[in-house]
Scaffold this active site. Structure first.
Site, mmCIF file in Angstrom:
data_model
loop_
_atom_site.group_PDB
_atom_site.id
_atom_site.type_symbol
_atom_site.label_atom_id
_atom_site.label_comp_id
_atom_site.label_asym_id
_atom_site.label_seq_id
_atom_site.Cartn_x
_atom_site.Cartn_y
_atom_site.Cartn_z
ATOM 1 N N GLN A 1 55.662 -46.943 18.931
ATOM 2 C CA GLN A 1 56.147 -47.652 17.745
ATOM 3 C C GLN A 1 57.471 -48.358 17.976
ATOM 4 O O GLN A 1 57.881 -49.201 17.175
ATOM 5 C CB GLN A 1 56.291 -46.681 16.562
ATOM 6 C CG GLN A 1 54.959 -46.180 16.045
ATOM 7 C CD GLN A 1 55.143 -45.204 14.913
ATOM 8 O OE1 GLN A 1 55.394 -44.037 15.133
ATOM 9 N NE2 GLN A 1 55.047 -45.691 13.681
ATOM 10 N N CYS B 1 52.494 -44.667 7.361
ATOM 11 C CA CYS B 1 53.006 -44.834 8.723
ATOM 12 C C CYS B 1 54.124 -45.860 8.703
ATOM 13 O O CYS B 1 54.022 -46.873 8.013
ATOM 14 C CB CYS B 1 51.870 -45.315 9.621
ATOM 15 S SG CYS B 1 52.370 -45.639 11.321
ATOM 16 N N LEU B 2 55.179 -45.605 9.486
ATOM 17 C CA LEU B 2 56.303 -46.549 9.511
ATOM 18 C C LEU B 2 55.890 -47.907 10.081
ATOM 19 O O LEU B 2 56.564 -48.902 9.832
ATOM 20 C CB LEU B 2 57.459 -45.975 10.329
ATOM 21 C CG LEU B 2 58.184 -44.765 9.710
ATOM 22 C CD1 LEU B 2 59.264 -44.263 10.662
ATOM 23 C CD2 LEU B 2 58.788 -45.108 8.360
ATOM 24 N N GLY C 1 57.982 -38.920 11.057
ATOM 25 C CA GLY C 1 57.672 -38.834 12.477
ATOM 26 C C GLY C 1 57.635 -40.214 13.100
ATOM 27 O O GLY C 1 57.539 -41.223 12.396
ATOM 28 N N HIS D 1 48.921 -37.176 13.650
ATOM 29 C CA HIS D 1 49.208 -38.606 13.424
ATOM 30 C C HIS D 1 49.996 -39.183 14.601
ATOM 31 O O HIS D 1 49.664 -40.259 15.113
ATOM 32 C CB HIS D 1 49.994 -38.750 12.111
ATOM 33 C CG HIS D 1 50.429 -40.145 11.796
ATOM 34 N ND1 HIS D 1 49.890 -40.884 10.757
ATOM 35 C CD2 HIS D 1 51.360 -40.955 12.379
ATOM 36 C CE1 HIS D 1 50.464 -42.084 10.741
ATOM 37 N NE2 HIS D 1 51.369 -42.152 11.694
ATOM 38 N N GLU D 2 51.032 -38.451 15.042
ATOM 39 C CA GLU D 2 51.872 -38.971 16.126
ATOM 40 C C GLU D 2 51.123 -38.958 17.463
ATOM 41 O O GLU D 2 51.273 -39.874 18.273
ATOM 42 C CB GLU D 2 53.184 -38.184 16.236
ATOM 43 C CG GLU D 2 54.058 -38.209 14.976
ATOM 44 C CD GLU D 2 54.270 -39.583 14.388
ATOM 45 O OE1 GLU D 2 54.246 -40.589 15.126
ATOM 46 O OE2 GLU D 2 54.449 -39.671 13.156
ATOM 47 N N HIS E 1 49.021 -41.955 17.841
ATOM 48 C CA HIS E 1 49.768 -43.150 18.283
ATOM 49 C C HIS E 1 49.776 -43.263 19.810
ATOM 50 O O HIS E 1 49.755 -44.361 20.350
ATOM 51 C CB HIS E 1 51.223 -43.088 17.811
ATOM 52 C CG HIS E 1 51.451 -43.639 16.436
ATOM 53 N ND1 HIS E 1 51.201 -44.952 16.106
ATOM 54 C CD2 HIS E 1 51.925 -43.064 15.300
ATOM 55 C CE1 HIS E 1 51.513 -45.147 14.828
ATOM 56 N NE2 HIS E 1 51.955 -44.015 14.318
HETATM 57 ZN ZN ZN Z 1 52.566 -43.678 12.393
#
Ligand code: ZN
Length: 193
Positions: free
Chosen positions: A51, A92-93, A46, A134-135, A138
């Protein structure tokens, strides 16, 4: 290479609150396309617009339960229902190779819009519910490290001796933040954003 670079923890743009999208324009369609590209290239599940440096309420998710399905995109997502609580491992990316345990709902219903402006409701169980939460975090400038359970942070370290080719090494928040700061500096020197 993806057009947009994924920001690393420590970048202040990850901590801004994202604004609702009002204009379902071609720019939005382009942003979504760029986000999907960046997510797939980074092999993530995701991605949220902050991000990639955009303070817009847009998230994209890969269907882990159906890898051939097109990614889900939600604009202006709102949690309608969240039920149960389960401990999950999360990464997380924007915090590459860092993992930790967090508590997430067992199931969640999120309502929002498609990039074309149609209403869309997504129901997620287990990992999909986790990814949705999670998203959405953000979009409020929150990262999983803000919720991580004590003493559960660890790095994923390559290790050819191990059967899976990697192992986990315990870490703590100050050490992890210092590592991401070094990574950010390295990228900046390279001329990245
Ligand atoms: Zn993340």
């Amino acid at each position: 290479m993806a057009k947009r670079e994924i920001l690393v923890c420590g970048d202040p743009r990850l901590r801004r609150k994202a604004l609702p999208v009002r204009d379902f324009s071609e720019d939005l369609a382009q942003l979504v396309q760029d986000m999907v590209e960046a997510m797939v290239e980074a092999d993530g599940l995701g991605l949220a617009a902050p991000q990639v440096g955009e303070a817009a309420q847009v998230i994209v998710l890969r269907r882990e339960d159906d890898p051939d399905a097109a990614p889900v995109c939600l604009v202006n997502p709102k949690t309608v229902k969240a039920e149960g609580e389960v401990q999950q491992t999360e990464g997380c990316l924007s915090l590459p190779t860092l993992y930790g345990h967090v508590l997430r709902p067992e199931s969640a219903v999120v309502a929002g819009y498609t990039p074309e402006g149609e209403e869309l409701e997504v129901t997620g169980e287990g990992r999909l519910a986790q990814a949705l939460m999670h998203e959405i975090d953000h979009l409020r400038g929150k990262l999983f490290i803000d919720r991580v359970l004590p003493d559960s942070l660890r790095w994923l370290v390559p290790d050819p001796e191990e059967e899976d080719g990697y192992r986990f090494e315990p870490t703590d928040l100050p050490e992890a933040m210092a590592a991401f700061e070094r990574l950010r500096q390295k990228r900046e020197e390279r001329g990245g954003r």
